[in-house]
Design a protein around this motif. Structure first.
Motif, PDB file in Angstrom:
ATOM      1  N   TYR A  54     -14.158 -17.094  41.586  1.00 26.14           N
ATOM      2  CA  TYR A  54     -14.024 -16.334  40.340  1.00 26.14           C
ATOM      3  C   TYR A  54     -12.589 -15.976  39.980  1.00 26.14           C
ATOM      4  N   ARG A  55     -11.641 -16.272  40.876  1.00 20.65           N
ATOM      5  CA  ARG A  55     -10.261 -15.933  40.582  1.00 20.65           C
ATOM      6  C   ARG A  55      -9.301 -17.088  40.898  1.00 20.65           C
ATOM      7  N   LEU A  56      -9.254 -17.510  42.138  1.00 21.76           N
ATOM      8  CA  LEU A  56      -8.168 -18.379  42.590  1.00 21.76           C
ATOM      9  C   LEU A  56      -8.269 -19.813  42.086  1.00 21.76           C
ATOM     10  N   LEU A  57      -9.433 -20.427  42.227  1.00 21.79           N
ATOM     11  CA  LEU A  57      -9.551 -21.865  41.941  1.00 21.79           C
ATOM     12  C   LEU A  57      -9.146 -22.204  40.509  1.00 21.79           C
ATOM     13  N   ALA A  58      -9.411 -21.315  39.588  1.00 30.75           N
ATOM     14  CA  ALA A  58      -9.056 -21.572  38.187  1.00 30.75           C
ATOM     15  C   ALA A  58      -7.546 -21.615  37.985  1.00 30.75           C
ATOM     16  N   LYS A  59      -6.773 -20.997  38.902  1.00 26.30           N
ATOM     17  CA  LYS A  59      -5.318 -20.943  38.773  1.00 26.30           C
ATOM     18  C   LYS A  59      -4.611 -22.123  39.438  1.00 26.30           C
ATOM     19  N   ALA A  89     -23.705 -16.067  46.674  1.00 26.32           N
ATOM     20  CA  ALA A  89     -25.147 -16.337  46.641  1.00 26.32           C
ATOM     21  C   ALA A  89     -25.910 -15.154  46.065  1.00 26.32           C
ATOM     22  N   THR A  90     -25.417 -13.937  46.285  1.00 28.11           N
ATOM     23  CA  THR A  90     -26.088 -12.761  45.724  1.00 28.11           C
ATOM     24  C   THR A  90     -26.031 -12.790  44.195  1.00 28.11           C
ATOM     25  N   HIS A  91     -24.951 -13.318  43.662  1.00 32.52           N
ATOM     26  CA  HIS A  91     -24.791 -13.438  42.213  1.00 32.52           C
ATOM     27  C   HIS A  91     -25.876 -14.342  41.635  1.00 32.52           C
ATOM     28  N   THR A  92     -26.124 -15.434  42.304  1.00 33.60           N
ATOM     29  CA  THR A  92     -27.151 -16.371  41.831  1.00 33.60           C
ATOM     30  C   THR A  92     -28.534 -15.726  41.879  1.00 33.60           C
ATOM     31  N   LEU A  93     -28.818 -15.015  42.956  1.00 28.79           N
ATOM     32  CA  LEU A  93     -30.123 -14.342  43.073  1.00 28.79           C
ATOM     33  C   LEU A  93     -30.326 -13.322  41.958  1.00 28.79           C
ATOM     34  N   VAL A  94     -29.288 -12.565  41.646  1.00 32.31           N
ATOM     35  CA  VAL A  94     -29.373 -11.568  40.574  1.00 32.31           C
ATOM     36  C   VAL A  94     -29.705 -12.238  39.252  1.00 32.31           C
ATOM     37  N   LYS A  95     -29.022 -13.338  38.948  1.00 31.26           N
ATOM     38  CA  LYS A  95     -29.235 -14.010  37.655  1.00 31.26           C
ATOM     39  C   LYS A  95     -30.648 -14.541  37.500  1.00 31.26           C
ATOM     40  N   TYR A  96     -31.319 -14.846  38.618  1.00 30.73           N
ATOM     41  CA  TYR A  96     -32.682 -15.359  38.544  1.00 30.73           C
ATOM     42  C   TYR A  96     -33.723 -14.267  38.766  1.00 30.73           C
ATOM     43  N   GLY A  97     -33.302 -13.012  38.602  1.00 33.16           N
ATOM     44  CA  GLY A  97     -34.266 -11.911  38.651  1.00 33.16           C
ATOM     45  C   GLY A  97     -34.638 -11.469  40.046  1.00 33.16           C
ATOM     46  N   GLY A  98     -33.779 -11.724  41.022  1.00 25.78           N
ATOM     47  CA  GLY A  98     -34.113 -11.374  42.409  1.00 25.78           C
ATOM     48  C   GLY A  98     -34.056  -9.894  42.704  1.00 25.78           C
ATOM     49  N   GLY A  99     -33.447  -9.116  41.835  1.00 23.54           N
ATOM     50  CA  GLY A  99     -33.377  -7.683  42.074  1.00 23.54           C
ATOM     51  C   GLY A  99     -32.071  -7.108  41.555  1.00 23.54           C
ATOM     52  N   LEU A 100     -31.686  -5.976  42.110  1.00 25.41           N
ATOM     53  CA  LEU A 100     -30.414  -5.331  41.790  1.00 25.41           C
ATOM     54  C   LEU A 100     -29.362  -5.766  42.811  1.00 25.41           C
ATOM     55  N   MET A 101     -28.104  -5.810  42.368  1.00 24.60           N
ATOM     56  CA  MET A 101     -27.032  -6.167  43.296  1.00 24.60           C
ATOM     57  C   MET A 101     -25.749  -5.474  42.886  1.00 24.60           C
ATOM     58  N   ARG A 108     -17.090  -6.572  39.162  1.00 23.88           N
ATOM     59  CA  ARG A 108     -17.248  -6.758  37.725  1.00 23.88           C
ATOM     60  C   ARG A 108     -16.741  -8.127  37.280  1.00 23.88           C
ATOM     61  N   PHE A 109     -15.640  -8.612  37.895  1.00 24.80           N
ATOM     62  CA  PHE A 109     -15.085  -9.891  37.438  1.00 24.80           C
ATOM     63  C   PHE A 109     -16.035 -11.063  37.691  1.00 24.80           C
ATOM     64  N   CYS A 110     -17.039 -10.862  38.574  1.00 24.49           N
ATOM     65  CA  CYS A 110     -18.003 -11.941  38.838  1.00 24.49           C
ATOM     66  C   CYS A 110     -19.015 -12.109  37.715  1.00 24.49           C
ATOM     67  N   VAL A 111     -19.268 -11.031  36.972  1.00 29.01           N
ATOM     68  CA  VAL A 111     -20.389 -11.050  36.027  1.00 29.01           C
ATOM     69  C   VAL A 111     -19.967 -10.730  34.593  1.00 29.01           C
ATOM     70  N   GLU A 112     -18.689 -10.805  34.305  1.00 29.74           N
ATOM     71  CA  GLU A 112     -18.220 -10.450  32.964  1.00 29.74           C
ATOM     72  C   GLU A 112     -18.887 -11.296  31.883  1.00 29.74           C
ATOM     73  N   LYS A 113     -19.018 -12.598  32.112  1.00 29.53           N
ATOM     74  CA  LYS A 113     -19.627 -13.483  31.108  1.00 29.53           C
ATOM     75  C   LYS A 113     -21.098 -13.145  30.910  1.00 29.53           C
ATOM     76  N   GLU A 114     -21.805 -12.899  31.991  1.00 29.53           N
ATOM     77  CA  GLU A 114     -23.239 -12.571  31.896  1.00 29.53           C
ATOM     78  C   GLU A 114     -23.469 -11.225  31.222  1.00 29.53           C
ATOM     79  N   GLU A 122     -27.177 -11.657  29.625  1.00 25.40           N
ATOM     80  CA  GLU A 122     -27.986 -12.237  30.690  1.00 25.40           C
ATOM     81  C   GLU A 122     -28.172 -11.248  31.837  1.00 25.40           C
ATOM     82  N   LEU A 123     -27.159 -10.400  32.038  1.00 21.08           N
ATOM     83  CA  LEU A 123     -27.240  -9.322  33.014  1.00 21.08           C
ATOM     84  C   LEU A 123     -26.905  -8.002  32.347  1.00 21.08           C
TER      85      LEU A 123
END
Length: 309
Positions: free
Chosen positions: A115-120, A238-250, A254-260, A265-266
């Motif tokens: 979510y941060r380094l690879l894009a740079k 992996a917790t991010h993916t579970l959250v997006k598919y309705g797995g529960g609260l996590m 914030r920088f992981c889910v800004e788009k959602e 979506e979230l």
């Protein structure tokens, strides 16, 4: 004499070897002395030192000419290669201090990598095309003393470990879930109500312990053990993916889910108890000399901090 053969070569011996090679190439003590601006006697003395140390004759000398003995020829060939390798090594080091090049080895947590380094990194590669970056993407912390890494990024304050540390950012933690999950199970209004919810767990590979959730309640720091039917290990994303598919609260950065969050979506919950942050630090060992490839990467990453916030 031979008992000293195992000793490391000192500067005088290395200088004598260079003189020997020059005499062998030019076929003349006088010519070698003239090229270096010293006396033929000094050249002869340097070669004699080598012969005495090795216990062999390197040259057959006559009044008209000199020529290498068989053992002298073998010694000359080996010395020539050695000098060539030393010269190439020194040139490589000099070049690296002028043009950043070589391989940079970096250890980084999964969430910060994705979510941060690879894009740079593509921008960094455009600026410094001669530098190769090897990435160790894992939530398992490396130790510099036991690994070949140059740099690492870590999420949390570091103890006084003798490492140099630069803060990249303070990343805020928030609680998120899908609208569907909240519609089905209700939206908690207080962190005490999390006991009635499926809270996605994350277990740190370095400690094998589940990470407690953290809150700020009227400036009081609250750390809470949560429960749920999912526990992810080693890969926080992996917790991010579970959250997006309705797995529960996590609880996520914030920088992981800004788009959602922007797309709906979230949804963020318990926002009044948010505010806890964790620092991400760029760390590396103290060293008298820092390779140029490492220094330019440090400078580049620190220059990007403003875009991380």
């Amino acid at each position: 004499m031979r008992k000293n053969m195992v000793n490391l070569l000192d500067d005088v011996q290395l200088g004598s070897i260079k003189l020997f090679c020059l005499v062998a190439k030019l076929g003349s003590f006088t010519a070698a002395a003239h090229e270096l601006g010293i006396t033929p006697a000094a050249v002869s003395l340097a070669v004699s030192r080598i012969e005495q140390r090795l216990g062999v004759r390197l040259f057959i000398r006559t009044t008209r000419q000199i020529r290498l003995t068989d053992i002298g020829q073998q010694y000359f060939e080996h010395c020539q290669r050695a000098i060539m390798y030393i010269t190439a090594a020194e040139q490589l080091i000099v070049n690296e201090q002028v043009i950043p090049s070589g391989t940079l080895r970096l250890s980084v947590p999964t969430v910060y990598a994705h979510y941060r380094l690879l894009a740079k990194l593509p921008l960094f590669q455009q600026i410094y095309p001669a530098i190769k970056v090897e990435l160790h993407i894992s939530d398992h912390n490396i130790e510099f003393t036991d690994s070949p890494f140059d740099l690492a990024i870590r999420g949390n304050n570091l103890p006084d470990s003798g490492l140099i540390a630069h803060k990249l950012e303070d990343a805020q933690l928030i609680i998120v879930a899908t609208p569907e999950y909240l519609h089905r199970y209700g939206c908690p209004s207080h962190y005490d109500q999390l006991i009635n919810h499926n809270c996605i767990q994350y277990q740190l590979p370095s400690t094998n312990k589940r990470v407690p959730w953290q809150f700020l309640d009227q400036n009081r720091y609250i750390e809470l053990e949560t429960n749920g039917c999912y526990c992810c290990q080693a890969d926080f994303s992996a917790t991010h993916t579970l959250v997006k598919y309705g797995g529960g609260l996590m609880q996520v950065y914030r920088f992981c889910v800004e788009k959602e969050l922007q797309s709906g979506e979230l949804v963020e919950v318990l926002a009044e108890f948010a505010g806890v942050t964790r620092p991400f630090m760029l760390i590396y060992p103290h060293a008298k000399y820092i390779p140029l490839r490492m220094q330019v990467f440090i400078d580049f990453l620190l220059s990007q901090r403003i875009t991380f916030k």
